[in-house]
Design an enzyme around this catalytic site. Structure first.
Site, PDB file in Angstrom:
ATOM      1  N   GLU A  40       0.840  -1.196   0.000  1.00 38.41           N
ATOM      2  CA  GLU A  40       0.000   0.000   0.000  1.00 38.41           C
ATOM      3  C   GLU A  40       0.873   1.244   0.000  1.00 38.41           C
ATOM      4  O   GLU A  40       1.952   1.264   0.600  1.00 38.41           O
ATOM      5  CB  GLU A  40      -0.926   0.005   1.217  1.00 38.41           C
ATOM      6  CG  GLU A  40      -1.978  -1.091   1.146  1.00 38.41           C
ATOM      7  CD  GLU A  40      -2.941  -1.091   2.329  1.00 38.41           C
ATOM      8  OE1 GLU A  40      -4.113  -1.433   2.117  1.00 38.41           O
ATOM      9  OE2 GLU A  40      -2.519  -0.754   3.452  1.00 38.41           O
ATOM     10  N   CYS A  98       3.487   8.702   0.607  1.00 36.46           N
ATOM     11  CA  CYS A  98       4.087   7.780   1.579  1.00 36.46           C
ATOM     12  C   CYS A  98       4.283   6.435   0.888  1.00 36.46           C
ATOM     13  O   CYS A  98       3.310   5.787   0.506  1.00 36.46           O
ATOM     14  CB  CYS A  98       3.172   7.650   2.793  1.00 36.46           C
ATOM     15  SG  CYS A  98       3.757   6.493   4.046  1.00 36.46           S
ATOM     16  N   CYS A 118       6.627  -6.388   7.265  1.00 43.44           N
ATOM     17  CA  CYS A 118       7.633  -5.775   8.124  1.00 43.44           C
ATOM     18  C   CYS A 118       8.104  -6.811   9.127  1.00 43.44           C
ATOM     19  O   CYS A 118       7.366  -7.724   9.496  1.00 43.44           O
ATOM     20  CB  CYS A 118       7.045  -4.558   8.850  1.00 43.44           C
ATOM     21  SG  CYS A 118       8.285  -3.569   9.739  1.00 43.44           S
ATOM     22  N   CYS A 128       6.722  -3.618  15.889  1.00 41.52           N
ATOM     23  CA  CYS A 128       6.431  -2.520  16.827  1.00 41.52           C
ATOM     24  C   CYS A 128       4.997  -2.696  17.326  1.00 41.52           C
ATOM     25  O   CYS A 128       4.063  -2.861  16.529  1.00 41.52           O
ATOM     26  CB  CYS A 128       6.611  -1.169  16.139  1.00 41.52           C
ATOM     27  SG  CYS A 128       8.330  -0.869  15.609  1.00 41.52           S
ATOM     28  N   CYS A 177       1.965  -0.560  15.978  1.00 39.99           N
ATOM     29  CA  CYS A 177       1.868  -0.377  14.525  1.00 39.99           C
ATOM     30  C   CYS A 177       1.168  -1.571  13.883  1.00 39.99           C
ATOM     31  O   CYS A 177       1.591  -2.721  14.057  1.00 39.99           O
ATOM     32  CB  CYS A 177       3.266  -0.214  13.935  1.00 39.99           C
ATOM     33  SG  CYS A 177       3.291   0.023  12.146  1.00 39.99           S
ATOM     34  N   CYS A 186      -0.876   7.109   9.830  1.00 39.00           N
ATOM     35  CA  CYS A 186       0.408   6.586  10.297  1.00 39.00           C
ATOM     36  C   CYS A 186       0.187   5.366  11.186  1.00 39.00           C
ATOM     37  O   CYS A 186      -0.587   5.401  12.142  1.00 39.00           O
ATOM     38  CB  CYS A 186       1.124   7.690  11.076  1.00 39.00           C
ATOM     39  SG  CYS A 186       2.755   7.215  11.662  1.00 39.00           S
TER      40      CYS A 186
END
Length: 384
Positions: free
Chosen positions: A105, A118, A125, A129, A132, A365
Protein backbone atom coordinates in the site's frame (compact mmCIF):
# COMPACT_ATOMS: atom_id res chain seq x y z
CA UNK A 1 7.22 -13.13 -25.61
CA UNK A 2 4.22 -11.99 -23.54
CA UNK A 3 3.96 -8.53 -22.06
CA UNK A 4 4.58 -9.80 -18.53
CA UNK A 5 7.69 -11.72 -19.66
CA UNK A 6 9.33 -8.62 -21.09
CA UNK A 7 11.67 -6.65 -18.82
CA UNK A 8 10.08 -3.35 -17.82
CA UNK A 9 12.22 -0.24 -18.29
CA UNK A 10 9.98 1.75 -15.89
CA UNK A 11 11.77 2.05 -12.57
CA UNK A 12 15.21 1.16 -13.93
CA UNK A 13 18.35 3.18 -13.24
CA UNK A 14 20.30 4.70 -16.12
CA UNK A 15 22.87 1.90 -15.87
CA UNK A 16 20.14 -0.76 -15.95
CA UNK A 17 18.50 0.80 -19.00
CA UNK A 18 21.89 0.88 -20.73
CA UNK A 19 22.47 -2.80 -19.92
CA UNK A 20 19.01 -3.64 -21.27
CA UNK A 21 19.73 -1.82 -24.53
CA UNK A 22 23.00 -3.71 -24.94
CA UNK A 23 20.96 -6.89 -25.32
CA UNK A 24 19.63 -5.39 -28.55
CA UNK A 25 23.15 -5.16 -29.92
CA UNK A 26 23.17 -1.38 -30.11
CA UNK A 27 26.60 0.26 -30.48
CA UNK A 28 27.92 1.94 -27.34
CA UNK A 29 27.90 5.38 -28.96
CA UNK A 30 24.14 5.06 -29.52
CA UNK A 31 23.25 3.68 -26.09
CA UNK A 32 23.90 6.91 -24.19
CA UNK A 33 21.55 8.83 -26.48
CA UNK A 34 18.85 6.18 -26.24
CA UNK A 35 19.10 6.10 -22.43
CA UNK A 36 18.58 9.88 -22.30
CA UNK A 37 15.56 9.63 -24.61
CA UNK A 38 13.92 6.81 -22.68
CA UNK A 39 14.67 8.52 -19.35
CA UNK A 40 12.95 11.71 -20.51
CA UNK A 41 9.86 9.91 -21.76
CA UNK A 42 9.45 7.59 -18.78
CA UNK A 43 10.39 9.89 -15.89
CA UNK A 44 9.64 13.39 -17.18
CA UNK A 45 6.65 12.82 -19.46
CA UNK A 46 5.24 9.66 -17.90
CA UNK A 47 5.07 7.62 -21.11
CA UNK A 48 3.28 4.28 -20.80
CA UNK A 49 3.93 3.08 -24.35
CA UNK A 50 6.98 3.26 -26.59
CA UNK A 51 4.79 4.63 -29.39
CA UNK A 52 4.62 7.93 -27.44
CA UNK A 53 8.38 8.49 -27.84
CA UNK A 54 8.14 10.65 -30.92
CA UNK A 55 11.82 11.67 -31.08
CA UNK A 56 12.82 7.99 -31.29
CA UNK A 57 12.86 6.49 -34.79
CA UNK A 58 9.91 4.31 -35.72
CA UNK A 59 12.18 1.29 -36.25
CA UNK A 60 13.70 1.76 -32.79
CA UNK A 61 10.24 2.09 -31.21
CA UNK A 62 9.22 -1.21 -32.79
CA UNK A 63 12.41 -2.84 -31.50
CA UNK A 64 11.81 -1.51 -27.99
CA UNK A 65 8.19 -2.68 -28.04
CA UNK A 66 9.20 -6.19 -29.08
CA UNK A 67 11.86 -6.49 -26.36
CA UNK A 68 10.63 -4.45 -23.38
CA UNK A 69 7.61 -3.14 -21.53
CA UNK A 70 6.79 -0.01 -19.50
CA UNK A 71 5.01 -1.93 -16.78
CA UNK A 72 4.00 -0.43 -13.41
CA UNK A 73 2.46 -1.95 -10.27
CA UNK A 74 -1.24 -2.63 -10.80
CA UNK A 75 -3.80 -0.64 -8.83
CA UNK A 76 -6.01 -3.29 -7.21
CA UNK A 77 -8.00 -0.87 -5.09
CA UNK A 78 -8.18 2.88 -4.55
CA UNK A 79 -9.77 4.44 -1.48
CA UNK A 80 -10.31 8.17 -1.04
CA UNK A 81 -10.78 9.62 2.44
CA UNK A 82 -13.16 12.42 3.32
CA UNK A 83 -10.07 14.60 3.80
CA UNK A 84 -8.70 13.85 0.31
CA UNK A 85 -6.12 11.29 1.37
CA UNK A 86 -5.84 8.48 -1.19
CA UNK A 87 -4.67 4.95 -0.50
CA UNK A 88 -3.71 2.55 -3.26
CA UNK A 89 -3.37 -1.19 -2.90
CA UNK A 90 -0.81 -2.17 -5.51
CA UNK A 91 -0.11 -5.64 -6.88
CA UNK A 92 3.50 -6.30 -7.85
CA UNK A 93 4.75 -8.45 -10.67
CA UNK A 94 5.91 -11.88 -9.36
CA UNK A 95 9.69 -11.99 -8.99
CA UNK A 96 10.00 -15.79 -9.21
CA UNK A 97 7.97 -18.98 -9.51
CA UNK A 98 7.15 -18.97 -5.80
CA UNK A 99 5.86 -15.38 -5.78
CA UNK A 100 2.09 -15.22 -6.28
CA UNK A 101 2.09 -11.46 -6.79
CA UNK A 102 2.69 -9.59 -3.53
CA UNK A 103 0.74 -6.46 -2.62
CA UNK A 104 1.76 -3.23 -0.89
CA UNK A 105 0.00 0.00 0.00
CA UNK A 106 1.04 3.59 -0.59
CA UNK A 107 -0.73 6.75 0.50
CA UNK A 108 -1.10 10.22 -1.02
CA UNK A 109 -1.72 13.14 1.35
CA UNK A 110 -2.70 16.45 -0.32
CA UNK A 111 -2.24 19.81 1.38
CA UNK A 112 -2.63 23.35 0.08
CA UNK A 113 1.08 23.82 -0.64
CA UNK A 114 2.33 20.29 -1.18
CA UNK A 115 1.41 16.72 -1.92
CA UNK A 116 3.14 13.98 0.05
CA UNK A 117 3.43 10.38 -1.10
CA UNK A 118 4.09 7.78 1.58
CA UNK A 119 5.85 4.83 -0.05
CA UNK A 120 6.61 1.30 1.10
CA UNK A 121 10.04 -0.33 1.01
CA UNK A 122 9.14 -3.92 1.95
CA UNK A 123 6.20 -6.27 1.63
CA UNK A 124 5.25 -6.57 5.28
CA UNK A 125 7.63 -5.77 8.12
CA UNK A 126 9.92 -7.61 10.52
CA UNK A 127 10.10 -5.10 13.39
CA UNK A 128 6.89 -5.97 15.28
CA UNK A 129 6.43 -2.52 16.83
CA UNK A 130 3.54 -3.07 19.23
CA UNK A 131 1.58 0.08 18.31
CA UNK A 132 1.87 -0.38 14.53
CA UNK A 133 -0.64 -2.36 12.47
CA UNK A 134 1.87 -2.88 9.66
CA UNK A 135 4.09 -4.72 12.12
CA UNK A 136 1.45 -7.44 12.51
CA UNK A 137 1.97 -8.49 8.88
CA UNK A 138 4.87 -10.87 8.36
CA UNK A 139 7.78 -9.83 6.18
CA UNK A 140 7.51 -11.32 2.69
CA UNK A 141 10.40 -9.67 0.85
CA UNK A 142 12.19 -6.44 0.04
CA UNK A 143 10.87 -4.29 -2.78
CA UNK A 144 13.09 -3.83 -5.81
CA UNK A 145 14.26 -0.38 -6.87
CA UNK A 146 11.74 -0.44 -9.72
CA UNK A 147 8.89 -1.37 -7.37
CA UNK A 148 9.71 1.54 -5.07
CA UNK A 149 9.95 4.03 -7.95
CA UNK A 150 6.86 2.43 -9.45
CA UNK A 151 4.75 3.68 -6.55
CA UNK A 152 5.67 7.27 -7.44
CA UNK A 153 5.04 6.67 -11.15
CA UNK A 154 1.62 5.17 -10.40
CA UNK A 155 0.71 8.12 -8.18
CA UNK A 156 1.79 10.68 -10.75
CA UNK A 157 -0.13 8.87 -13.48
CA UNK A 158 -3.24 8.67 -11.32
CA UNK A 159 -3.00 12.32 -10.26
CA UNK A 160 -2.20 13.73 -13.70
CA UNK A 161 1.19 14.90 -12.44
CA UNK A 162 2.99 14.60 -15.77
CA UNK A 163 2.98 17.18 -18.62
CA UNK A 164 -0.14 17.15 -20.80
CA UNK A 165 -2.04 14.86 -18.43
CA UNK A 166 -5.26 15.89 -16.71
CA UNK A 167 -5.53 16.02 -12.94
CA UNK A 168 -8.57 14.67 -11.10
CA UNK A 169 -11.42 17.17 -10.96
CA UNK A 170 -12.47 16.40 -7.38
CA UNK A 171 -10.65 19.48 -6.08
CA UNK A 172 -8.60 17.44 -3.61
CA UNK A 173 -5.28 17.62 -5.46
CA UNK A 174 -3.16 20.81 -5.16
CA UNK A 175 -3.68 22.70 -8.39
CA UNK A 176 -1.88 26.01 -7.84
CA UNK A 177 0.47 27.36 -10.48
CA UNK A 178 3.73 25.44 -10.27
CA UNK A 179 2.49 23.17 -7.45
CA UNK A 180 3.22 19.54 -8.22
CA UNK A 181 0.65 17.01 -7.12
CA UNK A 182 3.49 14.96 -5.60
CA UNK A 183 6.16 17.25 -4.20
CA UNK A 184 7.36 15.26 -1.18
CA UNK A 185 8.23 11.60 -0.57
CA UNK A 186 8.29 9.90 2.82
CA UNK A 187 9.53 6.34 3.30
CA UNK A 188 7.00 5.74 6.05
CA UNK A 189 4.90 3.03 4.44
CA UNK A 190 5.26 -0.70 4.90
CA UNK A 191 8.67 -1.97 5.99
CA UNK A 192 11.95 -0.71 7.44
CA UNK A 193 13.79 1.21 4.69
CA UNK A 194 17.26 0.68 6.14
CA UNK A 195 16.83 -3.09 5.87
CA UNK A 196 16.52 -2.54 2.11
CA UNK A 197 19.10 0.20 1.84
CA UNK A 198 20.61 -0.48 -1.59
CA UNK A 199 17.24 -0.44 -3.34
CA UNK A 200 15.98 2.53 -1.33
CA UNK A 201 19.05 4.63 -2.18
CA UNK A 202 18.88 3.68 -5.85
CA UNK A 203 15.19 4.65 -5.89
CA UNK A 204 15.96 8.01 -4.28
CA UNK A 205 18.60 8.74 -6.92
CA UNK A 206 16.02 8.10 -9.66
CA UNK A 207 13.41 10.24 -7.88
CA UNK A 208 15.90 13.10 -7.45
CA UNK A 209 17.35 13.05 -10.98
CA UNK A 210 16.90 16.53 -12.42
CA UNK A 211 16.22 15.27 -15.94
CA UNK A 212 13.25 13.21 -14.83
CA UNK A 213 11.16 13.11 -11.66
CA UNK A 214 13.30 15.95 -10.24
CA UNK A 215 12.34 15.81 -6.56
CA UNK A 216 14.65 17.63 -4.17
CA UNK A 217 16.38 15.33 -1.67
CA UNK A 218 15.37 17.87 0.96
CA UNK A 219 11.81 16.78 0.21
CA UNK A 220 12.58 13.06 0.49
CA UNK A 221 12.49 11.68 4.03
CA UNK A 222 13.59 8.22 5.13
CA UNK A 223 12.00 7.10 8.38
CA UNK A 224 13.71 4.38 10.40
CA UNK A 225 13.09 2.63 13.69
CA UNK A 226 16.83 2.88 14.31
CA UNK A 227 19.00 0.58 12.18
CA UNK A 228 22.04 2.44 13.50
CA UNK A 229 24.83 0.86 11.40
CA UNK A 230 23.23 2.15 8.17
CA UNK A 231 22.95 5.82 9.16
CA UNK A 232 26.44 6.82 8.02
CA UNK A 233 26.06 5.25 4.59
CA UNK A 234 22.58 6.67 4.02
CA UNK A 235 23.73 10.19 4.88
CA UNK A 236 27.11 10.09 3.12
CA UNK A 237 26.08 8.34 -0.11
CA UNK A 238 22.51 9.54 -0.56
CA UNK A 239 21.67 12.42 1.80
CA UNK A 240 17.88 12.44 2.24
CA UNK A 241 16.19 13.92 5.26
CA UNK A 242 16.14 11.54 8.24
CA UNK A 243 13.25 10.71 10.55
CA UNK A 244 13.46 8.52 13.65
CA UNK A 245 10.57 6.50 15.07
CA UNK A 246 11.41 7.19 18.71
CA UNK A 247 8.15 6.93 20.70
CA UNK A 248 9.75 6.49 24.14
CA UNK A 249 12.43 8.12 26.30
CA UNK A 250 13.37 5.07 28.40
CA UNK A 251 14.93 1.88 27.07
CA UNK A 252 12.60 -0.36 29.09
CA UNK A 253 9.51 1.11 27.43
CA UNK A 254 11.05 1.45 23.97
CA UNK A 255 12.07 -2.22 24.12
CA UNK A 256 8.34 -3.00 24.23
CA UNK A 257 7.16 -0.40 21.71
CA UNK A 258 10.06 -0.76 19.26
CA UNK A 259 11.79 -4.11 19.86
CA UNK A 260 14.74 -3.08 17.67
CA UNK A 261 15.75 -0.92 20.65
CA UNK A 262 17.10 -4.06 22.36
CA UNK A 263 19.78 -4.16 19.65
CA UNK A 264 20.35 -0.41 19.27
CA UNK A 265 19.32 1.34 22.53
CA UNK A 266 18.42 5.01 22.81
CA UNK A 267 21.90 6.28 23.71
CA UNK A 268 23.46 4.55 20.70
CA UNK A 269 20.60 5.68 18.44
CA UNK A 270 20.93 9.34 19.42
CA UNK A 271 24.71 9.30 18.98
CA UNK A 272 24.20 8.02 15.44
CA UNK A 273 21.79 10.91 14.89
CA UNK A 274 24.37 13.41 16.13
CA UNK A 275 26.84 11.92 13.65
CA UNK A 276 24.41 11.81 10.71
CA UNK A 277 26.12 13.46 7.70
CA UNK A 278 24.44 16.70 6.69
CA UNK A 279 22.36 17.17 9.84
CA UNK A 280 22.17 20.87 10.73
CA UNK A 281 19.72 23.50 11.89
CA UNK A 282 18.78 23.89 8.23
CA UNK A 283 18.35 20.11 7.86
CA UNK A 284 16.93 18.96 11.15
CA UNK A 285 16.29 15.35 12.04
CA UNK A 286 12.64 14.60 12.71
CA UNK A 287 11.76 12.52 15.76
CA UNK A 288 8.38 10.83 15.53
CA UNK A 289 6.60 10.28 18.83
CA UNK A 290 3.23 8.50 18.87
CA UNK A 291 1.06 9.61 21.77
CA UNK A 292 -0.19 6.60 23.75
CA UNK A 293 -2.60 7.22 26.61
CA UNK A 294 -1.01 6.58 30.00
CA UNK A 295 2.05 4.99 28.39
CA UNK A 296 4.48 7.66 27.16
CA UNK A 297 2.57 10.95 27.43
CA UNK A 298 3.36 12.38 30.87
CA UNK A 299 5.01 15.77 31.51
CA UNK A 300 8.00 13.84 32.86
CA UNK A 301 8.29 12.05 29.51
CA UNK A 302 8.21 15.40 27.70
CA UNK A 303 10.96 16.84 29.90
CA UNK A 304 13.12 13.74 29.43
CA UNK A 305 12.64 13.97 25.66
CA UNK A 306 13.94 17.53 25.74
CA UNK A 307 16.94 16.42 27.80
CA UNK A 308 17.78 13.56 25.44
CA UNK A 309 17.68 15.75 22.34
CA UNK A 310 19.70 18.63 23.80
CA UNK A 311 22.12 19.94 21.18
CA UNK A 312 20.61 17.93 18.32
CA UNK A 313 19.23 19.78 15.28
CA UNK A 314 15.79 18.29 15.75
CA UNK A 315 12.08 18.74 15.47
CA UNK A 316 9.52 16.49 17.14
CA UNK A 317 6.40 15.29 15.36
CA UNK A 318 3.76 14.33 17.91
CA UNK A 319 1.47 11.74 16.38
CA UNK A 320 -1.94 11.04 17.91
CA UNK A 321 -2.24 7.26 17.99
CA UNK A 322 -4.28 6.01 15.06
CA UNK A 323 -6.43 3.08 16.23
CA UNK A 324 -6.74 -0.19 14.38
CA UNK A 325 -8.79 -3.31 15.12
CA UNK A 326 -7.38 -5.12 18.16
CA UNK A 327 -4.87 -2.40 19.01
CA UNK A 328 -3.60 -2.64 22.62
CA UNK A 329 -3.39 1.16 23.06
CA UNK A 330 -5.56 4.26 23.11
CA UNK A 331 -4.77 7.74 21.88
CA UNK A 332 -3.77 10.29 24.50
CA UNK A 333 -6.37 12.90 25.43
CA UNK A 334 -6.06 16.14 23.47
CA UNK A 335 -5.29 18.16 26.61
CA UNK A 336 -2.45 15.75 27.40
CA UNK A 337 -1.02 16.09 23.90
CA UNK A 338 -1.19 19.89 24.10
CA UNK A 339 0.55 19.92 27.47
CA UNK A 340 3.29 17.62 26.13
CA UNK A 341 3.70 19.82 23.05
CA UNK A 342 3.94 22.99 25.13
CA UNK A 343 6.79 21.56 27.22
CA UNK A 344 8.76 20.59 24.13
CA UNK A 345 8.02 23.87 22.34
CA UNK A 346 9.00 25.99 25.34
CA UNK A 347 12.34 24.19 25.39
CA UNK A 348 13.03 25.51 21.89
CA UNK A 349 11.96 22.62 19.67
CA UNK A 350 9.32 22.69 16.99
CA UNK A 351 6.69 20.21 18.15
CA UNK A 352 3.82 20.11 15.67
CA UNK A 353 0.98 17.73 16.36
CA UNK A 354 0.45 15.74 13.18
CA UNK A 355 -3.14 16.03 12.01
CA UNK A 356 -4.46 12.50 11.52
CA UNK A 357 -5.16 11.96 7.83
CA UNK A 358 -7.04 9.12 6.18
CA UNK A 359 -8.18 7.45 9.39
CA UNK A 360 -11.51 6.49 7.82
CA UNK A 361 -9.72 4.38 5.18
CA UNK A 362 -7.01 3.08 7.57
CA UNK A 363 -4.37 5.11 5.74
CA UNK A 364 -3.01 7.04 8.71
CA UNK A 365 0.41 6.59 10.30
CA UNK A 366 0.80 3.06 11.65
CA UNK A 367 -2.35 1.75 9.98
CA UNK A 368 -0.94 0.41 6.69
CA UNK A 369 -1.73 -3.23 6.24
CA UNK A 370 -5.22 -1.91 6.87
CA UNK A 371 -8.15 -4.21 6.62
CA UNK A 372 -7.30 -4.83 2.97
CA UNK A 373 -5.39 -8.04 3.68
CA UNK A 374 -8.14 -9.40 5.95
CA UNK A 375 -11.01 -8.35 3.70
CA UNK A 376 -9.43 -9.73 0.57
CA UNK A 377 -8.64 -13.00 2.37
CA UNK A 378 -12.24 -13.23 3.59
CA UNK A 379 -13.52 -12.57 0.08
CA UNK A 380 -11.31 -15.32 -1.32
CA UNK A 381 -12.59 -17.78 1.30
CA UNK A 382 -16.20 -16.82 0.55
CA UNK A 383 -15.62 -17.16 -3.17
CA UNK A 384 -14.03 -20.56 -2.73
Amino acid sequence: MSLTDKPSLSGMTRAEIADALRTLGLPEREIRMRVAQIWHWVYFRGARDFSEMLNVSKAMRVQLTEAFALRLPEIVEEQISVDGTRKWLLRLQPVDAFDKGAEVECVYIPESDRGTLCVSSQVGCTLNCSFCHTGTQRLVRNLTTAEIVGQLLVARQRLGDFPDRDRPTDGLVPAGEGVRAVSNIVFMGMGEPLYNLDNVMAAIEIMADGDGLALSKRRITVSTSGVVPQFERLGAECGPALAISLHAVRDELRNDLVPLNKKYPIKELLQACRDYPGASNARRITFEYVMLKGVNDSPADARELVRLLKGLPAKINLIPFNPWPGAPYECSDWETIERFSDIVFNAGYASPVRTPRGRDILAACGQLKSETEKLRASARVAAG
